[in-house]
Structure formats: C-alpha cells, structure tokens
Design an enzyme around this catalytic site. Sequence first.
Site, PDB file in Angstrom:
ATOM      1  N   CYS A   1      -8.748  -4.232  12.048  1.00 34.02           N
ATOM      2  CA  CYS A   1      -8.690  -3.282  10.928  1.00 34.02           C
ATOM      3  C   CYS A   1      -7.914  -2.056  11.404  1.00 34.02           C
ATOM      4  CB  CYS A   1     -10.090  -2.943  10.413  1.00 34.02           C
ATOM      5  SG  CYS A   1     -11.173  -2.162  11.627  1.00 34.02           S
TER       6      CYS A   1
ATOM      7  N   ASN B   1     -11.020   0.071  13.996  1.00 31.79           N
ATOM      8  CA  ASN B   1     -11.895  -0.768  14.835  1.00 31.79           C
ATOM      9  C   ASN B   1     -13.292  -0.170  15.011  1.00 31.79           C
ATOM     10  OD1 ASN B   1     -11.894  -2.113  18.267  1.00 31.79           O
ATOM     11  ND2 ASN B   1     -12.611  -3.085  16.402  1.00 31.79           N
TER      12      ASN B   1
ATOM     13  N   CYS C   1     -15.344   0.234  11.686  1.00 29.76           N
ATOM     14  CA  CYS C   1     -16.123  -0.156  10.493  1.00 29.76           C
ATOM     15  C   CYS C   1     -16.044  -1.657  10.203  1.00 29.76           C
ATOM     16  CB  CYS C   1     -15.649   0.618   9.261  1.00 29.76           C
ATOM     17  SG  CYS C   1     -15.900   2.401   9.373  1.00 29.76           S
ATOM     18  N   ARG C   2     -14.858  -2.126   9.784  1.00 33.53           N
ATOM     19  CA  ARG C   2     -14.760  -3.492   9.268  1.00 33.53           C
ATOM     20  C   ARG C   2     -14.611  -4.554  10.336  1.00 33.53           C
ATOM     21  NH1 ARG C   2      -9.787  -2.172   5.599  1.00 33.53           N
ATOM     22  NH2 ARG C   2      -9.536  -0.739   7.359  1.00 33.53           N
ATOM     23  N   SER C   3     -13.701  -4.346  11.297  1.00 30.41           N
ATOM     24  CA  SER C   3     -13.469  -5.437  12.267  1.00 30.41           C
ATOM     25  C   SER C   3     -14.660  -5.660  13.206  1.00 30.41           C
ATOM     26  CB  SER C   3     -12.145  -5.274  13.024  1.00 30.41           C
ATOM     27  OG  SER C   3     -12.086  -4.075  13.737  1.00 30.41           O
TER      28      SER C   3
ATOM     29  N   ASP D   1     -11.324  -0.458   2.876  1.00 27.74           N
ATOM     30  CA  ASP D   1     -11.783   0.479   3.903  1.00 27.74           C
ATOM     31  C   ASP D   1     -12.989   1.263   3.380  1.00 27.74           C
ATOM     32  OD1 ASP D   1     -12.093   2.467   5.717  1.00 27.74           O
ATOM     33  OD2 ASP D   1     -10.037   3.208   5.601  1.00 27.74           O
TER      34      ASP D   1
HETATM   35  P1  4NP Z   1     -11.995   0.666   9.847  1.00 30.55           P
HETATM   36  O1  4NP Z   1     -12.328   2.010   9.051  1.00 30.55           O
HETATM   37  O2  4NP Z   1     -10.480   0.529   9.815  1.00 30.55           O
HETATM   38  O3  4NP Z   1     -12.680  -0.364   9.063  1.00 30.55           O
HETATM   39  O4  4NP Z   1     -12.537   0.846  11.251  1.00 30.55           O
HETATM   40  C1  4NP Z   1     -11.737   3.259   9.293  1.00 30.55           C
HETATM   41  C2  4NP Z   1     -12.210   4.055  10.300  1.00 30.55           C
HETATM   42  C3  4NP Z   1     -11.670   5.322  10.475  1.00 30.55           C
HETATM   43  C4  4NP Z   1     -10.671   5.767   9.647  1.00 30.55           C
HETATM   44  C5  4NP Z   1     -10.192   4.945   8.646  1.00 30.55           C
HETATM   45  C6  4NP Z   1     -10.736   3.677   8.469  1.00 30.55           C
HETATM   46  N1  4NP Z   1     -10.145   7.081   9.814  1.00 30.55           N
HETATM   47  O5  4NP Z   1      -9.360   7.488   8.944  1.00 30.55           O
HETATM   48  O6  4NP Z   1     -10.488   7.749  10.786  1.00 30.55           O
END
Ligand code: 4NP
Length: 164
Positions: free
Chosen positions: A11, A14, A16-18, A129
């Site tokens: 993602c 790294n 939240c989703r992955s 996201d």
């Molecule tokens: P992820 O979520 O890609 O699922 O880990 C996010 C985590 C942090 C951010 C964006 C998406 N950020 O903007 O910091």
Amino acid sequence: MTREIAVLFVCLGNICRSPLAEGVFRHLLDQEGLADRFRVDSAGTDSWHVGESPDARSVRTAAAHGISLGGHARQTLPEDFRRFDYIVAMDRSNLADLQRFRDGVGGEASLYLLREFDPQGEPGAEVPDPYYGGPKGFEDAFAMVERSCRGLLDHILEEEGMAS
Ligand code: 4NP
C-alpha cells in the site's frame, strides 16, 4: 526442498492496509496448513512511516477478528521484484507506482490489484485508504481484504499447480 512461494502486499504507508492483508493472508495459510510453503511480507511505496508498527486502528480491527498483526513498515525495494513471485497492490495508484518502479529496475514478479480476487469487486476495485477516516473505513477494508485473500490464494494454488 520445495520452493517457497513469495507474496508481498503493498500500500502507500505500510501501516494500515498492507499489514492487514499480510495478517489475513498468513491466517488463511495457517488455517489451510500451507504456512511453510509461503513467504509473506508487506511494504509501502512511500517512506513516511518506515520503522513504525501497524496503525492501532488496523491492529484493533484485525484483533476483533482473531488476527494479530506484526512487523514494521518498510518501503518497497528494487529487489522485491526479484525476491517475490506475487506483488499485490491495494489501490490503482499503488499498482501504477509498482509498475513504474518495476519498469525501471526489472524483475519477474507478477503485479496484481488485490480486489481482482474479490468476488464482490468490480473490475479495477480498490481497497480505499482508511487513514484519514473513521473506524468504519478499517472494518470495510478488513472485509474487502478477507474476501479477496481467499480468491488470491486460490489463484496462486492454481498457478503453482497446487490446486486440489
Ligand atoms: P496505508 O495508509 O497506505 O494503508 O498504510 C496510509 C498511511 C499513512 C498515510 C496515508 C495512507 N499518510 O498519508 O501518512
């Protein structure tokens, strides 16, 4: 020794989703008695959160479904395209970044969008996201990831000639 099948979930951050997809896929492999045949990891296309544990909201959501998350965030690396057989992106932006990256560095890994394997997913469906939203975004992401991981495993077993 039989070759390990290597799967990387990707993602943006790294956190939240992955990590959620990694945890759900590991859980599924455990249930199916296939854990020793696979190597599973996750990574982010960006470096913002490198070294951090998974987001507490992802950890809570997974725990509510009996799944524990671990690991620390890392960024995708050039060698990932050689070290992993299957690289699975959460959204189309992650997939485009991975395609560009692989075009630059080479490598044999097959790239997929996770929800290609979601029986309820339209073509091009994404795991949105959830970072800036509320808890429902994490529950929804979990449900999409859970539905898709079963389909992903079936696809891999078919590709690897391991389907029963
Ligand atoms: P992820 O979520 O890609 O699922 O880990 C996010 C985590 C942090 C951010 C964006 C998406 N950020 O903007 O910091």
